[in-house]
Design a protein around this motif. Structure first.
Motif, PDB file in Angstrom:
ATOM      1  N   GLN A   1       0.838  -1.214   0.000  1.00  0.00           N
ATOM      2  CA  GLN A   1       0.000   0.000   0.000  1.00  0.00           C
ATOM      3  C   GLN A   1       0.870   1.260   0.000  1.00  0.00           C
ATOM      4  O   GLN A   1       0.562   2.250  -0.657  1.00  0.00           O
ATOM      5  CB  GLN A   1      -0.909   0.022   1.232  1.00  0.00           C
ATOM      6  N   LEU A   2       1.944   1.214   0.762  1.00  0.00           N
ATOM      7  CA  LEU A   2       2.867   2.358   0.781  1.00  0.00           C
ATOM      8  C   LEU A   2       3.454   2.575  -0.613  1.00  0.00           C
ATOM      9  O   LEU A   2       3.563   3.710  -1.094  1.00  0.00           O
ATOM     10  CB  LEU A   2       3.996   2.118   1.790  1.00  0.00           C
ATOM     11  N   ALA A   3       3.823   1.468  -1.268  1.00  0.00           N
ATOM     12  CA  ALA A   3       4.393   1.585  -2.619  1.00  0.00           C
ATOM     13  C   ALA A   3       3.361   2.135  -3.603  1.00  0.00           C
ATOM     14  O   ALA A   3       3.687   2.929  -4.494  1.00  0.00           O
ATOM     15  CB  ALA A   3       4.921   0.230  -3.088  1.00  0.00           C
ATOM     16  N   ASP A   4       2.097   1.734  -3.440  1.00  0.00           N
ATOM     17  CA  ASP A   4       1.032   2.307  -4.289  1.00  0.00           C
ATOM     18  C   ASP A   4       0.971   3.823  -4.134  1.00  0.00           C
ATOM     19  O   ASP A   4       0.900   4.567  -5.118  1.00  0.00           O
ATOM     20  CB  ASP A   4      -0.342   1.735  -3.896  1.00  0.00           C
TER      21      ASP A   4
ATOM     22  N   ASP B   1       9.995  -0.881  -5.968  1.00  0.00           N
ATOM     23  CA  ASP B   1       8.865  -0.527  -6.830  1.00  0.00           C
ATOM     24  C   ASP B   1       9.280   0.433  -7.934  1.00  0.00           C
ATOM     25  O   ASP B   1       9.807   1.515  -7.664  1.00  0.00           O
ATOM     26  CB  ASP B   1       7.754   0.125  -6.005  1.00  0.00           C
ATOM     27  N   GLN B   2       9.057   0.035  -9.177  1.00  0.00           N
ATOM     28  CA  GLN B   2       9.309   0.915 -10.318  1.00  0.00           C
ATOM     29  C   GLN B   2       7.936   1.321 -10.867  1.00  0.00           C
ATOM     30  O   GLN B   2       7.261   0.544 -11.556  1.00  0.00           O
ATOM     31  CB  GLN B   2      10.147   0.194 -11.382  1.00  0.00           C
ATOM     32  N   ALA B   3       7.570   2.545 -10.530  1.00  0.00           N
ATOM     33  CA  ALA B   3       6.182   2.958 -10.781  1.00  0.00           C
ATOM     34  C   ALA B   3       5.891   3.199 -12.261  1.00  0.00           C
ATOM     35  O   ALA B   3       4.739   3.066 -12.691  1.00  0.00           O
ATOM     36  CB  ALA B   3       5.876   4.220  -9.977  1.00  0.00           C
ATOM     37  N   ILE B   4       6.892   3.562 -13.032  1.00  0.00           N
ATOM     38  CA  ILE B   4       6.640   3.909 -14.437  1.00  0.00           C
ATOM     39  C   ILE B   4       6.447   2.652 -15.279  1.00  0.00           C
ATOM     40  O   ILE B   4       5.513   2.552 -16.078  1.00  0.00           O
ATOM     41  CB  ILE B   4       7.798   4.762 -15.001  1.00  0.00           C
TER      42      ILE B   4
ATOM     43  N   ARG C   1       6.984  -4.399  -9.571  1.00  0.00           N
ATOM     44  CA  ARG C   1       7.175  -4.380  -8.124  1.00  0.00           C
ATOM     45  C   ARG C   1       7.688  -5.732  -7.631  1.00  0.00           C
ATOM     46  O   ARG C   1       7.027  -6.744  -7.778  1.00  0.00           O
ATOM     47  CB  ARG C   1       5.859  -4.042  -7.420  1.00  0.00           C
ATOM     48  N   TRP C   2       8.885  -5.707  -7.073  1.00  0.00           N
ATOM     49  CA  TRP C   2       9.446  -6.903  -6.446  1.00  0.00           C
ATOM     50  C   TRP C   2       9.164  -6.832  -4.947  1.00  0.00           C
ATOM     51  O   TRP C   2       9.404  -5.788  -4.326  1.00  0.00           O
ATOM     52  CB  TRP C   2      10.945  -6.980  -6.673  1.00  0.00           C
ATOM     53  N   ILE C   3       8.661  -7.935  -4.381  1.00  0.00           N
ATOM     54  CA  ILE C   3       8.417  -8.005  -2.938  1.00  0.00           C
ATOM     55  C   ILE C   3       9.141  -9.222  -2.371  1.00  0.00           C
ATOM     56  O   ILE C   3       8.955 -10.349  -2.845  1.00  0.00           O
ATOM     57  CB  ILE C   3       6.910  -8.117  -2.620  1.00  0.00           C
ATOM     58  N   GLY C   4       9.978  -8.966  -1.394  1.00  0.00           N
ATOM     59  CA  GLY C   4      10.695 -10.037  -0.707  1.00  0.00           C
ATOM     60  C   GLY C   4      10.242 -10.107   0.743  1.00  0.00           C
ATOM     61  O   GLY C   4      10.111  -9.076   1.405  1.00  0.00           O
ATOM     62  N   ILE C   5       9.984 -11.309   1.220  1.00  0.00           N
ATOM     63  CA  ILE C   5       9.588 -11.529   2.612  1.00  0.00           C
ATOM     64  C   ILE C   5      10.480 -12.626   3.161  1.00  0.00           C
ATOM     65  O   ILE C   5      10.591 -13.700   2.544  1.00  0.00           O
ATOM     66  CB  ILE C   5       8.110 -11.987   2.707  1.00  0.00           C
TER      67      ILE C   5
ATOM     68  N   THR D   1      10.473 -14.691  -3.318  1.00  0.00           N
ATOM     69  CA  THR D   1      10.258 -13.329  -3.819  1.00  0.00           C
ATOM     70  C   THR D   1       9.297 -13.334  -5.007  1.00  0.00           C
ATOM     71  O   THR D   1       9.296 -14.262  -5.821  1.00  0.00           O
ATOM     72  CB  THR D   1      11.618 -12.739  -4.241  1.00  0.00           C
ATOM     73  N   THR D   2       8.488 -12.278  -5.086  1.00  0.00           N
ATOM     74  CA  THR D   2       7.583 -12.134  -6.231  1.00  0.00           C
ATOM     75  C   THR D   2       7.886 -10.850  -6.993  1.00  0.00           C
ATOM     76  O   THR D   2       8.392  -9.882  -6.441  1.00  0.00           O
ATOM     77  CB  THR D   2       6.110 -12.082  -5.780  1.00  0.00           C
ATOM     78  N   MET D   3       7.569 -10.893  -8.295  1.00  0.00           N
ATOM     79  CA  MET D   3       7.543  -9.660  -9.097  1.00  0.00           C
ATOM     80  C   MET D   3       6.147  -9.587  -9.707  1.00  0.00           C
ATOM     81  O   MET D   3       5.752 -10.502 -10.420  1.00  0.00           O
ATOM     82  CB  MET D   3       8.620  -9.689 -10.180  1.00  0.00           C
TER      83      MET D   3
END
Lengths: 255, 255
Positions: free
Chosen positions: B10-13, B114-117, B121-125, B130-132
Motif C-alpha cells: 500500500q505504501l508503494a502504491d 517498486d518501479q512505478a513507471i 514491483r518486487w516483494i521479498g519476505i 520473492t515475487t515480481m
C-alpha cells in the motif's frame, strides 16, 4: 522525406516485434571480436530489416552492425543498429533501442530511435521538428556548462582517453556523469530531460540515427573538434540540448 | 509477515502515484550536502509514507533518506528511500525505484522495490519466495565468475577505492561492468537477468529493501568481508544471483 520516414517507422515496427519476443528470455550469447555481446535477437532484427529493404528499396545501400555493407546505387543508404545497447538488452533493462537512419551520401537525413518495450519512438527528419510518439519535442536551454546534466554510457568506451569524460565530472552533478545511457539518452536529450552527452569510439550505426533526432529537437551533435558528424566521423561525439554550450564544451575539451 | 507485506505494498502504491505525477515534469532541483539531487518528488513521497505509517503503525520506527529517524517503540522500523536513483529520475529514465523495508531491530525482514513507471514491483519476505508483480521469481545459476554479468551504478560511488570494481572488469563482459544500475538492477538480478552487483558507500535506506528481495529469490547479499548485511553494515555490498560464487568473489576482493 515523409515517405521515407514512414518506411523507417514500418521498419521500427517490425524490429519491435522481434525485440519484444526475445526480451528477458534466456538465450545464448556469442562473443564478437570486440567482445560486445551479440544476441540472436540482434541478428534476427537486422536480417528482417534487410529483407524488408531489399523488397521495398532494392537500390538503396544498407550499412548494418551485424551483416556489413551493401553499396548504394542511388546515393541513399540505410544505417541500422538492430539493438543499440546490447548489454542493457541482455540484463533486461529497457534503455536499449533500435536505430534506423537514412543517409544521403554520408549525411543522415532521417533518424529513428525506437524503444520497443516502453513504446517510445523518436523520429527526426532533416529540416523538421523531431517527434516522440507523434508529438513534437524540444531540447531544453542550458545557460552554463556548470548547470548541465551530462550523461554517457560507460567509462570503458573512452579506452585510453579517460580525460575526455573526466573533464566533465565537475558541474551540476557533483559526483560526475550519469552512466548507462545507450541511445535512449539521446531521446531523453531531445525531449529536454538532460543537457549533454559525451561518447567515444562509436560506429556509424551507433550515431547516424541520433543526429536528425537531436538536431530536429533544437540540439546539436558534433565531434570533439566541433565539426558536424557524418558517416565518416571518428565516433567521438558530443550532443547538446542547447547549442549555445558548444564553445564552452570545446574549450573544456582542449583544457 | 503477510499483513506487513500488504502494508508495504500500500505504501508503494501511494509512492507510485506521487512519482508518476512528477516524472519528466520540469521542476526545481536542490543540492544536498552530498551533492546528490533531491527533487520535490523525493520529499513528497517520503512525507506521504511517513504520514501513512504514523496513522497505521504509530509505534514503529521510521528511517528515511530525507527526514531522518523516528525511534521504534517495538523493535520494528520502516526504512524508506523514496526515490532511489534520483539521477535516473531526473533524466526521465525509469531505472529508479521506491525502496521500502521493514526491519526487526537491525535485520530487514520485508523489502519492496517498486518501479512505478514500468509498473514492476518486487516483494521479498524473509523465508518466502520473492515475487515480481505477484509471480515468483528466481535468480539464476552462474558457475564461474568469468561467466558472470556484473553491474553497478557509477564508478564515482567507489570514491578512493576504484580497485574494488576494477577487479571485476575481466570476465564475460570483456569491457567491464554494466553501469547505471540503481535499485532496478537488484530486481533484475532477483528475476535472473544478471549475476552480480557490486556497490559501495550505500546508506541503509539504499540497501535494506534489497536484501529480502534478493535472498527470497535464491540469491545472496553480503559485505566485502562476506558478512550478512544489516542496518549497521558499512554500505559496501555484493549481491549474487548464485550464492555459490561467494568464495570466488571474496577471493577476488582480497587479490
Amino acid at each position: 522525406m515523409q515517405e521515407f520516414a514512414e518506411l523507417a517507422s514500418q521498419l521500427a515496427d517490425a524490429a519491435g516485434e522481434i525485440v519484444k519476443k526475445y526480451y528477458r528470455q534466456p538465450f545464448d550469447i556469442e562473443q564478437k571480436g570486440d567482445a560486445s555481446p551479440v544476441t540472436i535477437a540482434d541478428r534476427a532484427v537486422e536480417q528482417c530489416l534487410r529483407d524488408l529493404l531489399e523488397t521495398k528499396r532494392p537500390d538503396d545501400g544498407i550499412l548494418g552492425e551485424e551483416f556489413g555493407t551493401k553499396p548504394s546505387k542511388n546515393g541513399l543508404s540505410w544505417v541500422i543498429d538492430p539493438i543499440d545497447g546490447t548489454k542493457s538488452f541482455m540484463i533486461g533493462r529497457p534503455t536499449f533501442g533500435t536505430l534506423i537512419a537514412l543517409c544521403e551520401n554520408d549525411t543522415p537525413k532521417i533518424g529513428v530511435i525506437d524503444q520497443a518495450i516502453s513504446g517510445e519512438r523518436w523520429i527526426g527528419i532533416s529540416g523538421q521538428a523531431t517527434t516522440m510518439n507523434g508529438k513534437h519535442v524540444k531540447s531544453r536551454p542550458c545557460s552554463s556548462l556548470s548547470d548541465a546534466i551530462i550523461c554517457s554510457t560507460t567509462p570503458s568506451m573512452f579506452d585510453g582517453m579517460p580525460a575526455y569524460y573526466e573533464r566533465f565530472h565537475e558541474g551540476k552533478m557533483g559526483h560526475g556523469l550519469i552512466w548507462g545511457g545507450d541511445c535512449y539518452m539521446y531521446g531523453l536529450l531531445a525531449s529536454g530531460h538532460l543537457d549533454m552527452t559525451i561518447e567515444a569510439n562509436l560506429s556509424p550505426y551507433d550515431f547516424a540515427a541520433l543526429i536528425p533526432v537531436v538536431e530536429g529537437a533544437g540540439g546539436l551533435i558534433c565531434d570533439y573538434n566541433g565539426a558536424p558528424v557524418t558517416l565518416n566521423s571518428d565516433g567521438c561525439i558530443i550532443a547538446l540540448g542547447d547549442p549555445g554550450l558548444k564553445v564552452a564544451v570545446l574549450n573544456k575539451l582542449k583544457d
